[in-house]
Scaffold this motif. Structure first.
Motif, PDB file in Angstrom:
ATOM      1  N   GLU A   1      93.960 -20.853  14.220  1.00  0.00           N
ATOM      2  CA  GLU A   1      94.241 -21.112  15.902  1.00  0.00           C
ATOM      3  C   GLU A   1      93.962 -20.177  17.346  1.00  0.00           C
ATOM      4  N   LYS A   2      93.288 -19.149  16.420  1.00  0.00           N
ATOM      5  CA  LYS A   2      92.331 -18.106  17.389  1.00  0.00           C
ATOM      6  C   LYS A   2      90.736 -18.928  17.922  1.00  0.00           C
ATOM      7  N   LEU A   3      90.526 -20.370  17.167  1.00  0.00           N
ATOM      8  CA  LEU A   3      88.923 -20.102  17.323  1.00  0.00           C
ATOM      9  C   LEU A   3      89.060 -21.149  18.304  1.00  0.00           C
ATOM     10  N   PRO A   4      88.204 -21.631  19.105  1.00  0.00           N
ATOM     11  CA  PRO A   4      86.972 -22.520  20.538  1.00  0.00           C
ATOM     12  C   PRO A   4      88.146 -23.557  19.981  1.00  0.00           C
ATOM     13  N   ILE A   5      88.052 -24.757  20.195  1.00  0.00           N
ATOM     14  CA  ILE A   5      88.411 -26.188  19.568  1.00  0.00           C
ATOM     15  C   ILE A   5      88.468 -26.518  18.539  1.00  0.00           C
ATOM     16  N   ILE A   6      86.227 -26.387  19.188  1.00  0.00           N
ATOM     17  CA  ILE A   6      85.145 -27.752  18.513  1.00  0.00           C
ATOM     18  C   ILE A   6      84.926 -26.208  16.896  1.00  0.00           C
ATOM     19  N   TYR A   7      85.073 -25.327  17.367  1.00  0.00           N
ATOM     20  CA  TYR A   7      85.033 -24.823  15.693  1.00  0.00           C
ATOM     21  C   TYR A   7      86.156 -24.711  15.074  1.00  0.00           C
ATOM     22  N   ALA A   8      87.365 -24.296  16.062  1.00  0.00           N
ATOM     23  CA  ALA A   8      88.571 -24.714  14.685  1.00  0.00           C
ATOM     24  C   ALA A   8      88.713 -26.235  13.938  1.00  0.00           C
ATOM     25  N   ASP A   9      88.209 -27.590  14.824  1.00  0.00           N
ATOM     26  CA  ASP A   9      88.109 -28.702  14.075  1.00  0.00           C
ATOM     27  C   ASP A   9      86.956 -28.364  13.103  1.00  0.00           C
TER      28      ASP A   9
END
Length: 348
Positions: A168-176
């Motif tokens: 959840e705390k990661l930027p959206i691209i990294y999170a995906d």
């Protein structure tokens, strides 16, 4: 008797037929569609023996040819090179070479595994590929977490470790990307779990595999892999032949009074060699005699040479276990190996 040499490819195969005197009877390129192959095999003069080079796709072709030929042989691709002329190579020449060597009785052959053994081999190799894929994804996930300053320690093959990764705390691209890696690792782990259940079932139904599992470090997967690669121990008259087959015999070049020992032979069963070298450490640590032998060889010859030498000793026990159809006995309290195999090995 007629002799048929086949140069097998993905979509077509070149057939070359000679009679008992080595005279050409027919030569043509045939589509690999089953109905066309059947039609041509029916037209070949009877009786005939057929030889095909051991390519990656020989399964269906051999099964089909066995319905029409008196005998079907798989030619050893590596050893066929010794007969081939270097300056010219075509499909027709390759098929003719196989037919002529077959007619003369000099064809180097490999054993054709039965249907069950082929299925077990493919299952085990699929498991190896899944483990490789999972490891690759774990390494990539750990590398990405390291780049982002997150903790990448722990066993990523477990659901517990994967669940504590904070996405959840990661930027959206990294999170995906991280989410996709986690899903892929979980999926591969589930598939591996199902496959390992099948391997365990197969191993415990086979008496030879049960005997192999009595050796230190050999579990259901290793036992199934060793048995499926060896197929039938009776085809090895001596241990030395099995050792060469497994790729644990060094190359030897001797002339006059000089003898040179080179690296291991590349003409070997690579999966059999791999599993023996992987399991040899468990074998060494479980048997005091082997620990002493490994220590001495390591000091004299180095780690790699000692490892291969002890893998040969392990294979020697496997050879006798399969020949005698009995388990391997070892009492840890009394460091004495209680089998004919170990008597030959340790001089007990």
């Amino acid at each position: 008797m007629y002799y048929v040499g086949v140069d097998l490819h993905k979509e077509t195969s070149w057939f070359y037929i000679v009679d008992a005197n080595g005279k050409k009877v027919d030569s043509r390129n045939i589509s690999n569609k089953p109905e066309i192959l059947k039609r041509y095999l029916k037209k070949i003069p009877k009786p005939f023996t057929l030889a095909v080079e051991a390519t990656y796709n020989w399964y269906y072709f051999v099964d089909l040819a066995e319905q029409y030929a008196v005998k079907v042989f798989l030619a050893n691709s590596y050893e066929l090179k010794a007969f081939a002329k270097r300056h010219k190579k075509t499909d027709k020449i390759d098929a003719r070479l196989i037919a002529q060597i077959l007619q003369k009785g000099y064809l180097p052959v490999v054993t054709i595994a039965d249907q069950h053994t082929r299925q077990v081999r493919e299952l085990l190799r699929y498991r190896i590929n899944l483990v490789t894929d999972r490891s690759r994804n774990i390494y990539r996930l750990k590398a990405l977490l390291d780049k982002l300053g997150h903790n990448s320690s722990g066993d990523f093959t477990t659901y517990k470790r994967l669940n504590i990764i904070v996405i959840e705390k990661l930027p959206i691209i990294y999170a995906d990307i991280v989410k996709n890696y986690i899903e892929r690792i979980r999926d591969l782990t589930r598939k591996l779990s199902d496959i390992e259940k099948n391997i365990i079932t197969i191993s415990y139904k086979d008496p030879d595999m049960l005997n192999l599992m009595s050796l230190p470090g050999i579990g259901p997967f290793s036992a199934a892999l060793i048995k499926s690669e060896i197929i039938d121990i009776s085809r090895f008259v001596t241990f030395n032949r099995l050792c060469a087959y497994a790729g644990l015999a060094p190359r030897v070049s001797a002339s006059a009074n000089k003898t040179f020992h080179g690296p291991l032979n590349i003409n070997r069963r690579k999966y059999l060699q791999w599993i023996l070298l992987e399991n040899v450490y468990h074998f060494i640590s479980a048997i005091p005699e082997m620990q002493d032998k490994y220590t001495i060889l390591k000091q004299r010859k180095g780690h790699n040479t000692a490892k291969v030498a002890l893998a040969r000793e392990m294979l020697k026990i496997i050879y006798h276990v399969l020949k005698e159809r009995r388990p391997f006995y070892f009492d840890k309290k009394e460091p004495k190996i209680q089998s004919v195999a170990a008597t030959a090995l340790c001089g007990v």
